[in-house]
Design an enzyme around this catalytic site. Structure first.
Site, short mmCIF file in Angstrom:
data_model
loop_
_atom_site.label_atom_id
_atom_site.label_comp_id
_atom_site.label_asym_id
_atom_site.label_seq_id
_atom_site.Cartn_x
_atom_site.Cartn_y
_atom_site.Cartn_z
CG HIS A 60 69.71 58.36 40.59
ND1 HIS A 60 68.67 58.86 39.86
CD2 HIS A 60 69.52 57.03 40.65
CE1 HIS A 60 67.87 57.87 39.51
NE2 HIS A 60 68.35 56.74 39.97
CG ASP A 63 69.76 62.14 39.30
OD1 ASP A 63 70.21 61.63 38.27
OD2 ASP A 63 68.86 61.63 39.99
CG MET A 94 64.02 57.95 47.96
SD MET A 94 64.83 58.09 46.35
CE MET A 94 63.51 57.61 45.24
CD GLU A 187 62.38 51.36 41.67
OE1 GLU A 187 62.95 52.24 42.36
OE2 GLU A 187 61.98 51.55 40.51
CE LYS A 189 62.62 48.41 34.36
NZ LYS A 189 63.35 49.61 33.90
CD GLU A 223 58.95 52.40 38.15
OE1 GLU A 223 59.92 52.87 38.78
OE2 GLU A 223 58.88 52.36 36.91
CG HIS A 226 59.60 48.58 37.71
ND1 HIS A 226 60.60 48.88 38.58
CD2 HIS A 226 59.75 49.44 36.67
CE1 HIS A 226 61.34 49.88 38.10
NE2 HIS A 226 60.82 50.25 36.94
CG ASP A 251 59.57 54.67 42.20
OD1 ASP A 251 59.62 55.45 43.17
OD2 ASP A 251 60.58 54.22 41.63
CG ASP A 261 60.65 51.18 32.62
OD1 ASP A 261 59.52 51.45 33.01
OD2 ASP A 261 61.68 51.46 33.25
CG ASP A 263 59.67 55.12 33.49
OD1 ASP A 263 59.19 54.33 34.32
OD2 ASP A 263 60.89 55.19 33.24
CG ASP A 293 60.92 56.40 38.70
OD1 ASP A 293 61.48 57.24 37.97
OD2 ASP A 293 61.40 55.28 38.92
C1 GCO Z 1 63.90 52.55 36.21
C2 GCO Z 1 63.80 52.73 37.71
C3 GCO Z 1 64.51 53.92 38.23
C4 GCO Z 1 64.63 53.93 39.73
C5 GCO Z 1 65.53 55.03 40.14
C6 GCO Z 1 65.62 55.20 41.62
O1 GCO Z 1 63.19 51.70 35.73
O2 GCO Z 1 64.67 53.24 35.56
O3 GCO Z 1 62.46 52.78 38.03
O4 GCO Z 1 63.87 55.08 37.78
O5 GCO Z 1 63.41 54.06 40.36
O6 GCO Z 1 66.78 54.76 39.60
O7 GCO Z 1 66.33 54.18 42.17
MN MN Z 2 61.46 53.46 39.81
MN MN Z 3 61.11 52.24 36.23
#
Ligand code: GCO
Ligand code: MN
Ligand code: MN
Length: 385
Positions: A60, A63, A94, A187, A189, A223, A226, A251, A261, A263, A293
């Protein structure tokens, strides 16, 4: 299938594994607790990931360049970062924008009711696109972290979609005007951090893309977590994107259905689901980046974070090897061929179909042997086959 290294599962750049700076850099903050790990310098992340065999890092805007940095500070940070990329051969395939942390985005970025916020979100995105392109990115991910609502009293979702469309159209126009070699990946979610998010799944995103001014410039970034949060089969959404030529990015992570979420590390939760996803990507020879991700458990120290990163790539490669075995397994392949009921002919003429006699008694009585097929798959995955 044991090419190099100790057991054949060592990641190398040609495998195209990437991590977000925000993933291995995740300090373990959650809604209930403070960070448990110190922040890592982006250059240190680049060097360590290169050592582990990754191909690149994604980021990002913030970041790398903290919000509010002066132009001179930005240039110095970017210069040092490029130096680390150059030293290690790591790429930035990316880039994306943080449109969710700043309190200004509390009601959304591209879909905020306040037109000034929508304009600011676009301004921030243009700058992030410039940064991404400067670092060599050819994919730009749009994750609308705050594009949603807690109450539908706030806005008509059709209006929100129109704002969203206007924003993506504007960004496409910008990329064209600059002659950048950059494509967008949207993306989806279903929820979190908003109560409900617009364009909740990859399928919603795909339909939305064809309403844009430049659909050819826009694809998806599905993702795993998601789609699982929505209780869906991830590989089905990915397959639809692949088939439409719209899988621009992916992702990878892990997620239990019905949770926040999480991850999780790729493959750590649902090895079988991960296997069929890898099968889809490998069977289709998808050339894109295998991006993780996800982040390490909050229990971990820095060593645990690198275990997490190495484990993500290793699991992918192990599953890739299992895919090759599945495809070469005579018993599995025979069961699949039998399920077909012989070879299908060409498309029949209407009249021919009208006059065809089917042995319905046989079709009604037959089984498909998917129990056996699934058991063989499980045995292969469990390592006894
Ligand atoms: C989340 C998202 C993020 C995005 C990232 C890139 O649920 O936090 O998946 O991780 O993928 O911000 O755009
Ligand atoms: Mn993501
Ligand atoms: Mn995510």
């Amino acid at each position: 299938m044991k090419p190099h290294g100790k057991d054949g599962y060592e990641p190398r750049p040609e495998h195209h594994f990437t991590f977000g700076l925000w993933t291995v850099g995740n300090p373990g903050r959650d809604p209930f607790g403070e960070p448990v790990r110190p922040a890592l310098a982006p250059t240190a992340i680049v060097r360590k990931l290169a050592e582990l065999g990754a191909y690149g890092v994604n980021l990002h805007d913030n970041d790398l360049v903290p919000a509010g940095a002066s132009a001179a500070e930005r240039d110095k940070i970017v210069r040092e970062f490029k130096q680390a990329l150059g030293d290690t051969g790591m790429k930035v395939p990316m880039a994306t924008t943080n449109l969710f942390s700043d309190p200004a985005f509390r009601d959304g970025a591209f879909t905020s009711r306040d037109h000034r916020v929508r304009a600011y979100a676009l301004q921030k995105t243009l700058a992030a696109i410039d940064l991404g392109v400067e670092l060599g990115a050819t994919t730009y991910v749009c994750w609308g972290g705050r594009e949603g609502v807690e109450t539908n009293a706030a806005k008509d979702p059709r209006t929100a979609l129109a704002w969203y469309r206007e924003a993506v159209n504007y960004l496409c126009e910008y990329v064209r005007s600059q002659r950048y070699d950059l494509r967008f990946a949207l993306e989806a979610k279903p929820n979190e951090p908003r109560g409900d998010m617009f364009l909740a799944t990859t399928g919603h995103m795909l339909a939305f893309i064809y309403t844009l001014d430049h659909p050819e410039m826009v694809g998806v970034n599905p993702e795993l977590a998601h789609e699982r949060m929505a209780g869906l089969d991830f590989s089905h959404g990915v397959a639809q994107a692949l088939e439409a030529g719209k899988l621009f990015h992916i992702d990878l992570n892990g997620q239990q259905v019905g949770r926040f979420d999480q991850d999780l590390r790729f493959g750590s939760d649902d090895a079988k689901g991960a296997f069929f996803l890898v099968k889809l990507l490998e069977d289709s020879e998808w050339p894109g980046m295998r991006h993780f991700d996800s982040h390490a458990y909050r229990t971990e120290d820095q060593a645990g974070v690198w275990d997490f990163a190495a484990g993500s790539m290793r699991t992918y490669l192990i599953l890739k090897d299992k895919v090759a075995r599945f495809n070469a397994d005579p018993e599995i392949q025979q069961l699949l061929a039998e399920a077909d009921g012989g070879k299908a002919g060409a498309r029949v003429a209407f009249n021919e179909l009208r006059n065809t006699k089917f042995d319905l008694a046989a079709l009604r009585a037959r089984g498909y042997a998917y129990e056996r097929l699934d058991q063989l798959t499980m045995e292969l995955l469990l390592g006894v086959r």
